[in-house]
Design a protein around this motif. Structure first.
Motif, PDB file in Angstrom:
ATOM      1  N   ALA A  35      10.097  -3.254  12.144  1.00 27.88           N
ATOM      2  CA  ALA A  35       9.186  -2.487  13.486  1.00 27.88           C
ATOM      3  C   ALA A  35       8.999  -0.839  12.348  1.00 27.88           C
ATOM      4  N   MET A  36       8.584  -0.476  11.927  1.00 27.84           N
ATOM      5  CA  MET A  36       8.334   1.545  11.353  1.00 27.84           C
ATOM      6  C   MET A  36       9.062   2.083  12.913  1.00 27.84           C
ATOM      7  N   THR A  37      10.270   2.842  12.895  1.00 32.63           N
ATOM      8  CA  THR A  37      10.720   3.589  13.646  1.00 32.63           C
ATOM      9  C   THR A  37      11.054   5.052  13.500  1.00 32.63           C
ATOM     10  N   ASP A  38      11.244   5.773  14.724  1.00 32.99           N
ATOM     11  CA  ASP A  38      11.381   7.285  14.028  1.00 32.99           C
ATOM     12  C   ASP A  38      12.667   7.231  12.792  1.00 32.99           C
ATOM     13  N   HIS A  39      14.028   6.389  13.631  1.00 33.41           N
ATOM     14  CA  HIS A  39      14.779   5.558  12.390  1.00 33.41           C
ATOM     15  C   HIS A  39      14.958   5.156  11.088  1.00 33.41           C
ATOM     16  N   GLY A  40      13.337   4.632  10.211  1.00 36.53           N
ATOM     17  CA  GLY A  40      12.648   4.038   9.086  1.00 36.53           C
ATOM     18  C   GLY A  40      12.834   2.487   9.973  1.00 36.53           C
ATOM     19  N   LEU A  41      13.279   1.436   9.150  1.00 37.90           N
ATOM     20  CA  LEU A  41      12.957   0.375   9.179  1.00 37.90           C
ATOM     21  C   LEU A  41      13.878  -0.910  10.459  1.00 37.90           C
ATOM     22  N   LEU A  89      17.360  14.222   1.731  1.00 34.58           N
ATOM     23  CA  LEU A  89      16.879  14.534   3.169  1.00 34.58           C
ATOM     24  C   LEU A  89      16.461  13.201   3.775  1.00 34.58           C
ATOM     25  N   ARG A  90      15.640  12.445   2.960  1.00 32.35           N
ATOM     26  CA  ARG A  90      15.886  11.091   3.935  1.00 32.35           C
ATOM     27  C   ARG A  90      16.637  10.318   4.502  1.00 32.35           C
ATOM     28  N   ALA A  91      17.594   9.841   3.457  1.00 29.09           N
ATOM     29  CA  ALA A  91      18.698   9.211   3.934  1.00 29.09           C
ATOM     30  C   ALA A  91      19.402  10.110   5.447  1.00 29.09           C
ATOM     31  N   GLN A  92      19.766  11.515   4.740  1.00 33.88           N
ATOM     32  CA  GLN A  92      20.185  11.967   6.049  1.00 33.88           C
ATOM     33  C   GLN A  92      19.554  12.227   7.199  1.00 33.88           C
ATOM     34  N   ARG A  93      18.289  11.953   7.685  1.00 32.26           N
ATOM     35  CA  ARG A  93      17.139  12.032   8.513  1.00 32.26           C
ATOM     36  C   ARG A  93      17.549  10.612   9.135  1.00 32.26           C
ATOM     37  N   LEU A  94      17.664   9.378   8.061  1.00 32.59           N
ATOM     38  CA  LEU A  94      17.832   8.156   8.768  1.00 32.59           C
ATOM     39  C   LEU A  94      18.934   7.694   8.231  1.00 32.59           C
ATOM     40  N   MET A  95      20.383   8.817   8.516  1.00 32.54           N
ATOM     41  CA  MET A  95      21.284   8.346   9.125  1.00 32.54           C
ATOM     42  C   MET A  95      22.026   7.139   8.623  1.00 32.54           C
ATOM     43  N   ASN A 147       0.957  -1.631  -0.179  1.00 32.03           N
ATOM     44  CA  ASN A 147      -0.099   0.085  -0.057  1.00 32.03           C
ATOM     45  C   ASN A 147       1.554   1.155  -0.008  1.00 32.03           C
ATOM     46  N   PRO A 148       0.817   2.647  -0.441  1.00 34.12           N
ATOM     47  CA  PRO A 148       1.381   3.892  -0.493  1.00 34.12           C
ATOM     48  C   PRO A 148       1.958   3.948   1.026  1.00 34.12           C
ATOM     49  N   GLY A 149       2.449   4.189   1.107  1.00 32.14           N
ATOM     50  CA  GLY A 149       2.735   4.067   2.958  1.00 32.14           C
ATOM     51  C   GLY A 149       3.367   3.354   3.718  1.00 32.14           C
ATOM     52  N   ALA A 150       3.285   2.594   3.415  1.00 32.75           N
ATOM     53  CA  ALA A 150       3.464   0.807   3.804  1.00 32.75           C
ATOM     54  C   ALA A 150       4.975   0.940   3.681  1.00 32.75           C
ATOM     55  N   GLY A 151       6.150   1.972   3.382  1.00 37.36           N
ATOM     56  CA  GLY A 151       7.914   1.846   3.899  1.00 37.36           C
ATOM     57  C   GLY A 151       8.390   1.165   2.445  1.00 37.36           C
ATOM     58  N   LYS A 152       7.791   0.827   1.405  1.00 36.67           N
ATOM     59  CA  LYS A 152       8.479   0.221   0.376  1.00 36.67           C
ATOM     60  C   LYS A 152       9.571   1.545  -0.162  1.00 36.67           C
ATOM     61  N   SER A 153       9.817   2.922  -0.275  1.00 36.79           N
ATOM     62  CA  SER A 153      10.503   3.671  -0.770  1.00 36.79           C
ATOM     63  C   SER A 153      11.572   3.327   0.138  1.00 36.79           C
ATOM     64  N   THR A 154      11.156   3.298   1.925  1.00 37.85           N
ATOM     65  CA  THR A 154      11.890   3.262   2.862  1.00 37.85           C
ATOM     66  C   THR A 154      13.388   1.854   2.951  1.00 37.85           C
ATOM     67  N   LEU A 155      12.272   1.387   2.607  1.00 36.54           N
ATOM     68  CA  LEU A 155      13.090  -0.147   2.798  1.00 36.54           C
ATOM     69  C   LEU A 155      14.210  -0.029   1.971  1.00 36.54           C
TER      70      LEU A 155
HETATM   71  P1  TYD Z   1       7.956   5.359   2.488  1.00 38.70           P
HETATM   72  O1  TYD Z   1       8.634   4.627   2.456  1.00 38.70           O
HETATM   73  O2  TYD Z   1       7.787   6.794   1.754  1.00 38.70           O
HETATM   74  O3  TYD Z   1       6.283   3.895   1.557  1.00 38.70           O
HETATM   75  P2  TYD Z   1       5.989   4.136   0.553  1.00 38.70           P
HETATM   76  O4  TYD Z   1       7.129   4.433  -0.818  1.00 38.70           O
HETATM   77  O5  TYD Z   1       5.550   2.279   1.135  1.00 38.70           O
HETATM   78  O6  TYD Z   1       4.755   4.686  -0.248  1.00 38.70           O
HETATM   79  O7  TYD Z   1       7.277   5.375   3.998  1.00 38.70           O
HETATM   80  C1  TYD Z   1       6.194   6.620   4.284  1.00 38.70           C
HETATM   81  C2  TYD Z   1       5.978   5.963   5.591  1.00 38.70           C
HETATM   82  O8  TYD Z   1       6.536   5.252   6.546  1.00 38.70           O
HETATM   83  C3  TYD Z   1       4.867   7.539   6.202  1.00 38.70           C
HETATM   84  O9  TYD Z   1       3.936   6.652   6.341  1.00 38.70           O
HETATM   85  C4  TYD Z   1       6.191   8.154   7.321  1.00 38.70           C
HETATM   86  C5  TYD Z   1       6.634   6.506   8.097  1.00 38.70           C
HETATM   87  N1  TYD Z   1       8.328   6.346   7.982  1.00 38.70           N
HETATM   88  C6  TYD Z   1       8.128   6.205   9.712  1.00 38.70           C
HETATM   89  O10 TYD Z   1       7.267   6.142  10.437  1.00 38.70           O
HETATM   90  N2  TYD Z   1       9.605   6.717   9.744  1.00 38.70           N
HETATM   91  C7  TYD Z   1      10.538   7.048   9.223  1.00 38.70           C
HETATM   92  O11 TYD Z   1      11.604   7.119   9.453  1.00 38.70           O
HETATM   93  C8  TYD Z   1      10.378   7.437   7.953  1.00 38.70           C
HETATM   94  C9  TYD Z   1      11.454   7.171   6.906  1.00 38.70           C
HETATM   95  C10 TYD Z   1       8.771   6.443   7.796  1.00 38.70           C
END
Ligand code: TYD
Ligand code: MG
Length: 458
Positions: A272-278, A140-146, A104-112
């Motif tokens: 686990a989705m944390t404030d430092h990414g997955l 910016l995201r990469a920097q925030r996730l260090m 789903n959108p927001g699942a964390g695919k780009s982050t992973l």
């Molecule tokens: P994202 O990877 O952009 O989702 P997708 O590419 O699958 O659409 O992830 C976005 C979600 O992840 C967003 O709802 C916020 C959450 N998130 C965190 O909780 N912590 C984080 O450190 C990051 C980067 C995202």
């Protein structure tokens, strides 16, 4: 000049029609047929990428030979650095493979995948193509996730032909395309995200991967009815299809494999989705089994088998006198039909009548149990709730219940018992045929044969 023809294609099964219609005659789906424009002659007028689509399996024209004479090239798998991800992929990334990561959108695919490429970059060349976010946003995201980003090559691009050209120049070991829905192939005259664009784009990238040995990850969004845009069309052309999904607990994401040409399916990885990414969850049993010191009636731990490993989860049942003429039966995480069946078996072969009771069943942590090993724990939890008798918190159970009231064995019984023992359980209620000859020291094994044995236990 090639002639452009309009055809109507079903997004679900790929059937073609000369004119639009509401329902697909082939697969019976409604509203899946959409217009696409194709060139009449397949080769003329199309892009290099689209033209390259003929022949998927790499070099063709090598003639016929015996299978045992085919030369095996020892393909060294690449490790992502995330054990959970590697296991879902069947033990690392296979060179030249195409992996579809859906969710789903927001699942964390780009982050992973961003975290993965940054890890991979330490020992392999990687190229990240972003089509949805700008370079600044990714940085910016990469920097925030260090994340360490020095060796990660990145480009913002939405043309498949351009991507193939850039990748051929850069020669990465792993190419990430985020996402396939915004990419377009030259010469295909429909909007990005449409069936024909997605299919041709994925096909061109698959062809490219097979030819060059570059492993390609495609990100694909799941649409609101739960299918990947052009589901069958995408899934059959890739080597692996993995879905990143969140269950009832929004903190956790499970990575589930639906198709894998290089390993077992139904393998799950937990993050686990944390404030430092997955972050990886290496011992998921521990989080799914976060139990209180005192247990209430109706709760029991069980061992389910997920892919190649056991997972311990808590099952809860609530049986309560119904105020309705038609008592409610609700199950979350297990099959509702199976619950109805087990209630009948319990009545017919166990003499326990629950017809006037509401029955609710829940698997804690949003885990979906798809195997029959949950039958025995389910019956025990129902009985425990009905009689208001808690089951000792160091007890674990698994096993299948048949329609004649017999308890049937399930696969990998020994491994399930071993995992439960490792997690500190002291008593296991298991099918007779699964009982080990020699139980782990300090573990009491209760072998059950019939449903009556379960009733005697509670
Ligand atoms: P994202 O990877 O952009 O989702 P997708 O590419 O699958 O659409 O992830 C976005 C979600 O992840 C967003 O709802 C916020 C959450 N998130 C965190 O909780 N912590 C984080 O450190 C990051 C980067 C995202
Ligand atoms: Mg994204």
């Amino acid at each position: 000049m090639s002639k452009v023809k309009t055809v109507y294609v079903c997004a679900s099964c790929g059937a073609r029609y000369p004119r639009w219609q509401g329902q697909c005659r082939e697969c019976g789906e409604w509203n899946t047929i959409s217009e696409i424009r194709v060139n009449d002659e397949p080769s003329a007028g199309r892009s290099a990428a689209a033209r390259a689509m003929s022949g998927f399996a790499g070099a063709s024209g090598s003639g016929v030979s015996n299978l045992n004479n085919v030369k095996l090239e020892k393909a060294q798998r690449l490790y992502t650095g995330y054990g959970e991800f590697d296991r879902v992929l069947g033990g690392g990334i296979v060179p030249g493979s195409v992996v579809l990561l859906g969710g789903n959108p927001g699942a964390g695919k780009s982050t992973l995948l961003l975290q993965t490429v940054c890890k991979l970059a330490s020992h392999a060349a990687v190229l990240y193509i972003t089509g949805e976010e700008s370079l600044q946003q990714v940085a910016l995201r990469a920097q925030r996730l260090m994340l360490p980003t020095e060796r990660v090559r990145i480009a913002a691009e939405t043309s498949i032909d351009e991507i193939c050209r850039i990748a051929a120049e850069e020669k990465p070991a792993v190419l990430i395309v985020d996402s396939i829905q915004v990419m377009h192939v030259q010469g295909v005259e429909s909007a990005p995200g449409s069936v024909s664009q997605v299919r041709e784009g994925a096909a061109a990238l698959t062809q490219f991967a097979k030819k060059t040995g570059i492993a390609v990850f495609l990100i694909g969004h799941v649409t609101k009815d739960g299918t990947l845009a052009g589901p069958k069309i995408l899934e059959h052309c890739v080597d692996c299809s993995v879905i990143l999904e969140s269950g009832n607990d929004p903190r956790f994401r499970t990575l589930r494999c639906h198709k894998n040409r290089f390993g077992a399916v139904n393998e799950i990885g937990v993050f686990a989705m944390t404030d430092h990414g997955l972050c990886e969850v290496k011992n998921p049993s521990a989080i799914f089994l976060n139990r209180q010191e005192t247990v209430a009636p109706g709760s029991l731990a069980m061992v389910v088998w997920e892919g190649t490993r056991p997972l311990l989860v808590e099952l809860q049942a609530l049986v309560d006198l119904s105020q309705l003429g038609n008592p409610r039966r609700l199950s979350l995480g297990t099959d509702p039909n199976r619950l109805a069946m087990l209630l009948s078996v319990l009545h017919r072969h166990g003499g326990c009548q629950l017809a006037d009771q509401d029955v609710f069943v829940n698997v804690v942590g949003g885990v979906k149990v798809e195997e029959t090993a949950s039958d025995v724990p389910l019956i025990l939890a129902l009985l425990s709730s009905y009689h208001s008798k808690p089951i000792d918190r160091t007890t674990i159970a698994f096993g299948e219940v048949g329609l004649t009231g017999e308890i049937r064995p399930v696969p990998s019984g020994q491994e399930r018992i071993a995992e439960a023992f490792k997690q500190g359980f002291k008593r296991a209620i298991v099918p007779f045929d699964n009982a080990p000859k020699k139980a782990p020291a300090g573990m009491e094994i209760i072998a059950v044969k019939r449903i009556g044995d379960l009733i005697d236990l509670v």
